[in-house]
Design an enzyme around this catalytic site. Structure first.
Site, PDB file in Angstrom:
ATOM      1  N   ASP A  96      51.078  62.169  18.328  1.00  0.00           N
ATOM      2  CA  ASP A  96      49.953  63.115  18.361  1.00  0.00           C
ATOM      3  C   ASP A  96      50.436  64.527  18.697  1.00  0.00           C
ATOM      4  OD1 ASP A  96      50.438  62.802  21.063  1.00  0.00           O
ATOM      5  OD2 ASP A  96      48.413  62.112  21.574  1.00  0.00           O
ATOM      6  N   ASP A 149      50.381  56.694  16.479  1.00  0.00           N
ATOM      7  CA  ASP A 149      49.986  57.075  17.838  1.00  0.00           C
ATOM      8  C   ASP A 149      48.460  57.020  17.947  1.00  0.00           C
ATOM      9  OD1 ASP A 149      50.650  57.816  20.377  1.00  0.00           O
ATOM     10  OD2 ASP A 149      51.241  59.867  19.890  1.00  0.00           O
ATOM     11  N   LYS A 161      51.216  53.127  19.443  1.00  0.00           N
ATOM     12  CA  LYS A 161      51.584  53.547  20.798  1.00  0.00           C
ATOM     13  C   LYS A 161      50.336  54.072  21.476  1.00  0.00           C
ATOM     14  CE  LYS A 161      53.658  57.620  21.789  1.00  0.00           C
ATOM     15  NZ  LYS A 161      52.617  58.216  22.657  1.00  0.00           N
ATOM     16  N   GLU A 213      48.978  55.781  25.436  1.00  0.00           N
ATOM     17  CA  GLU A 213      49.359  56.301  26.745  1.00  0.00           C
ATOM     18  C   GLU A 213      48.599  55.580  27.854  1.00  0.00           C
ATOM     19  OE1 GLU A 213      48.911  60.570  26.998  1.00  0.00           O
ATOM     20  OE2 GLU A 213      50.087  60.916  25.175  1.00  0.00           O
ATOM     21  N   GLU A 271      58.306  59.517  29.715  1.00  0.00           N
ATOM     22  CA  GLU A 271      58.375  60.957  29.419  1.00  0.00           C
ATOM     23  C   GLU A 271      58.316  61.780  30.701  1.00  0.00           C
ATOM     24  OE1 GLU A 271      55.684  62.356  26.385  1.00  0.00           O
ATOM     25  OE2 GLU A 271      56.198  64.452  26.749  1.00  0.00           O
TER      26      GLU A 271
HETATM   27  O1  KIV Z   1      53.211  62.392  20.399  1.00  0.00           O
HETATM   28  C1  KIV Z   1      54.449  62.345  20.518  1.00  0.00           C
HETATM   29  O2  KIV Z   1      55.186  62.925  19.715  1.00  0.00           O
HETATM   30  C2  KIV Z   1      54.996  61.570  21.620  1.00  0.00           C
HETATM   31  C3  KIV Z   1      56.461  61.641  21.860  1.00  0.00           C
HETATM   32  C4  KIV Z   1      56.828  62.960  22.394  1.00  0.00           C
HETATM   33  C5  KIV Z   1      56.941  60.527  22.695  1.00  0.00           C
HETATM   34  O3  KIV Z   1      54.272  60.924  22.300  1.00  0.00           O
END
Ligand code: KIV
Length: 265
Positions: free
Chosen positions: A45, A84, A114, A116, A183
């Site tokens: 994202d 994401d 993915k 968070e 991160e």
């Molecule tokens: O959104 C993204 O690019 C990320 C990475 C920086 C891990 O979450």
């Protein structure tokens, strides 16, 4: 060519093979990153910042994520494509999280998602895994918590917060994630987490002891002006593009381009 899969990524940690991950948002870049042998491509994202020009990642929608994931998936032969989950697509209810993860796979052609967050995401992770979708976790400086953190600030700097992060990592592992992005945390904390869980950690601003590394591709290519301490620039693409475009502008203006060799008879 053998596709990278979630079980293969877990095996890589057992073999102590380092895992490479980069972000990708479009077809051409994805095909180059894949050809270069990158293991994981994250349609992050961060597209909200580097592609769409927002100040944070919070404006990205599921439709944005689906559309860019489609483009990336078309460019890839070997790498595993990870979609994401944007802000607001997995927090409201478990049902919505499952539905949105399915859309990323079904419409976007993602091979994993993915999201968070820590223990508060365990129910959503179970639901998404039950739908057959591998899940990558993300802890530490999670950019979707920008306002709660008061900016992009390094996390887990105290003993107490480091212990808390370790506990969260263990809970995510027990929930069944196949890998974990760490991160913006001190390297000692990332090392401790990496040594404490069986699934691979992928670091960004988390030091050298993670099982793999990820960078935002535009940062490492020097295509984007922002440069955090943890970013190594492997290229200065902005400078090269500036030079090329200035030369093009000047050649069009003084009529040296195109000459007849670039023209049809
Ligand atoms: O959104 C993204 O690019 C990320 C990475 C920086 C891990 O979450």
């Amino acid at each position: 060519m053998k596709k990278v899969t979630a079980p293969e990524i877990i095996e890589m940690k057992k073999r102590q093979d380092k895992i490479t991950m980069l972000t990708a948002y479009d077809f051409v870049m994805a095909s180059i990153l894949d050809e270069a042998g990158t293991d994981l491509l994250l349609v992050g994202d961060t597209m909200g910042m580097v592609v769409h020009g927002h100040a944070t990642t919070l404006k990205v929608t599921l439709e944005d994520s689906i559309r860019h994931t489609q483009a990336v998936a078309r460019g890839v032969k070997r790498a595993m494509v990870i979609g994401d989950m944007p802000f607001g697509t997995f927090q409201i209810s478990v049902e919505e999280a499952i539905r949105n993860a399915i859309r990323l796979v079904q419409e976007g052609n993602a091979e994993a998602i993915k999201l968070e967050g820590g223990s508060e995401r365990v129910a959503a992770i179970h639901g998404i895994l039950d739908a057959g979708i591998p899940v990558m976790g993300h802890l530490g400086l999670t950019p979707q918590s920008y306002y709660r953190f008061g900016g992009f600030k390094v996390q887990a700097r105290t003993e107490e917060t480091a212990q808390y992060l370790l506990k969260e990592a263990v809970e995510l592992e027990s929930a069944g994630i196949f890998s974990l992005v760490l991160e913006g945390i001190p390297w000692k904390v990332a090392k401790k987490i990496t040594e404490s869980i069986q699934i691979p950690t992928i670091g960004i601003g988390a030091g050298p002891y993670c099982d793999g590394q990820v960078l935002v591709t535009y940062d490492m290519l020097g295509y984007f002006d922002f440069k955090a301490k943890f970013v190594k620039r492997y290229l200065n693409l902005k400078e090269q593009i500036l030079k090329a475009v200035q030369q093009y502008n000047s050649e069009v203006r003084d009529t040296t381009f195109p000459d007849l060799s670039y023209s049809y008879e």
